[in-house]
Every structure is written in C-alpha cells, then in structure tokens.
Enzyme design. Structure first.
Site, PDB file in Angstrom:
ATOM      1  CE  LYS A  42      45.218  50.482  41.841  1.00 30.14           C
ATOM      2  NZ  LYS A  42      45.490  50.215  40.403  1.00 30.14           N
ATOM      3  N   GLY A  43      39.847  48.453  45.789  1.00 29.68           N
ATOM      4  CA  GLY A  43      38.471  47.989  45.653  1.00 29.68           C
ATOM      5  C   GLY A  43      37.428  48.716  46.477  1.00 29.68           C
ATOM      6  CD  GLU A  98      38.963  44.304  52.020  1.00 21.65           C
ATOM      7  OE1 GLU A  98      39.089  45.262  51.239  1.00 21.65           O
ATOM      8  OE2 GLU A  98      39.866  43.466  52.221  1.00 21.65           O
ATOM      9  CG  ASP A  99      37.296  45.004  48.019  1.00 24.51           C
ATOM     10  OD1 ASP A  99      37.654  44.293  48.977  1.00 24.51           O
ATOM     11  OD2 ASP A  99      37.951  45.078  46.969  1.00 24.51           O
ATOM     12  CE  LYS A 130      33.518  36.084  46.157  1.00 22.60           C
ATOM     13  NZ  LYS A 130      34.530  35.544  45.251  1.00 22.60           N
ATOM     14  CG  PHE A 151      35.963  36.984  40.226  1.00 22.93           C
ATOM     15  CD1 PHE A 151      36.930  36.607  41.131  1.00 22.93           C
ATOM     16  CD2 PHE A 151      36.055  38.242  39.628  1.00 22.93           C
ATOM     17  CE1 PHE A 151      37.990  37.450  41.448  1.00 22.93           C
ATOM     18  CE2 PHE A 151      37.107  39.090  39.936  1.00 22.93           C
ATOM     19  CZ  PHE A 151      38.079  38.688  40.843  1.00 22.93           C
ATOM     20  CB  VAL A 152      31.220  40.004  42.629  1.00 22.21           C
ATOM     21  CG1 VAL A 152      30.254  38.865  42.856  1.00 22.21           C
ATOM     22  CG2 VAL A 152      32.025  40.279  43.866  1.00 22.21           C
ATOM     23  CG  ASP A 158      40.407  44.560  40.109  1.00 25.32           C
ATOM     24  OD1 ASP A 158      40.154  44.168  41.265  1.00 25.32           O
ATOM     25  OD2 ASP A 158      41.476  44.296  39.536  1.00 25.32           O
ATOM     26  NE  ARG A 164      40.444  48.829  40.275  1.00 27.66           N
ATOM     27  CZ  ARG A 164      40.736  47.921  41.216  1.00 27.66           C
ATOM     28  NH1 ARG A 164      39.866  47.631  42.147  1.00 27.66           N
ATOM     29  NH2 ARG A 164      41.907  47.310  41.213  1.00 27.66           N
TER      30      ARG A 164
END
Ligand code: 5GP
Length: 179
Positions: A42-43, A98-99, A130, A151-152, A158, A164
């Site tokens: 979903k990102g 992609e996220d 990353k 962690f972003v 999310d 989100r």
C-alpha cells in the site's frame, strides 16, 4: 500521532518538487512510449498517484501487493503475491513504483518476475532508498531521496498500518517500534 515522530525528513513542499523532477526524468526516458505503471501497495499509493499525473505518455495503472520470503527469494525468485496485476505485460514497458528500497530483496525479485513475464522493459522508480541497508545489490532507475537508517513513515508509509496519512516523510521515534 505526531508525538511519535522523531523528526521530519522531507516536507510536503520538498516532496512535491522532487516528484515533479522524477516525472520529468521518466518523461525524458520513455518519451511517447506507453507504459504500465505498477503501484506496489500500500506504501506507494500516494507517491504513485502524485507521480503519474505528471507523466506525458499513455499510462495504464495496475496494482500489486507482495511480500518477499527474505534472502531465499532472491535466488529462487519466489515472491508471495497477495494481489496481482490484471494485465498481460508481454512486450510492454513496465514502470514499478515503490515506496522504499531497504534490503533490495523485494525489488530484485519483483523485477525478475516482470522480466520473466516477457515485459519489453522493466524500470523501477522509488520514492526513498536506504542504501546502507542493502543485503543484495540493487539500484532503482529513478530515486526520490536517499534516507538514513531510520524507520520512516508518512506520505503512504506505515508502521503497523498507522501514520500513512501524514503529509510529510518522517523518522519514527525508536521508542515506538522498539517497544
Ligand atoms: P526490501 O527492500 O527490504 O525488500 O523491502 C522494502 C519494503 O520494506 C518496503 O516496501 C517497505 O514496505 C518496507 N520498509 C523498509 N524500510 C521501511 C521503513 O523505513 N519504513 C516503512 N514504513 N517501511 C519500510
């Protein structure tokens, strides 16, 4: 929700500007050739919808949801597909949206999958990368921002299905995910 944020990495304005620049790079690369844009759910939902509105070629939208089996999936090509796209990509230009690329395992495997389905070209655009976390060598063709090893969340990303809807990209406090 905002109490859990350690720091904002990219503001709404910075994201808007970078997404437009990425779209320009993609327009320059594909020219008038039609593409199949694959939203990796979903990102990437916010990023992908913002990005494709600046693309100038014919774009069809497809949605996919996957998770990898870790390192073993890189060599085996095995990917757990929770939702697949609805179209045949043989002979077509595929743009995977992609996220974030972390270890590189998901994208390495996903790219192979589209190649095995006979796509003419498979290109990858990612909002974030990353590089310090890679377990397999993988570079996207187009990258929005490189982020440090934190962690972003936000702008579609999310933690446990929360955050989100934050309009910016931020690092989450360690205390939230190390509980
Ligand atoms: P990898 O490159 O390790 O195969 O996996 C990438 C996936 O891991 C991303 O699509 C995303 O779902 C998840 N991921 C990796 N790092 C982060 C992060 O910092 N924040 C969030 N929200 N997800 C992440």
């Amino acid at each position: 929700m905002t109490n859990d944020i350690d720091r904002i990495l990219y503001t709404e304005e910075q994201i808007y500007k970078r997404v437009k620049e990425l779209a320009q790079e993609i327009n320059d690369f594909f020219g008038n050739s039609p593409i199949v844009a694959v939203f990796v759910l979903k990102g990437s939902a916010f990023f992908a919808s913002d990005l494709i509105r600046w693309l100038e070629m014919d774009v069809t939208m497809e949605f996919m949801s996957v998770s990898s089996y870790g390192l073993e999936s890189v060599s085996s090509g095995k990917l757990s597909i929770k939702k697949d796209i609805d179209t045949d990509v043989a002979g077509k230009n595929v743009l995977i949206i992609e996220d974030i690329i972390d270890t590189g395992i998901t994208l390495t495997t996903l790219k192979k999958l589209f190649q095995s389905r006979g796509a003419k070209t498979v290109k990858v655009v990612t909002m974030l990368s990353k590089p310090s976390r890679r377990l397999v060598e993988f570079e996207a063709d187009f990258t929005g921002f490189e982020v440090p090893d934190a962690f972003v969340v936000g702008y579609g990303l999310d933690y446990a299905d929360r955050y989100r809807n934050l309009p910016y990209i931020a690092a989450l406090k360690r205390s939230v995910y190390e509980k």
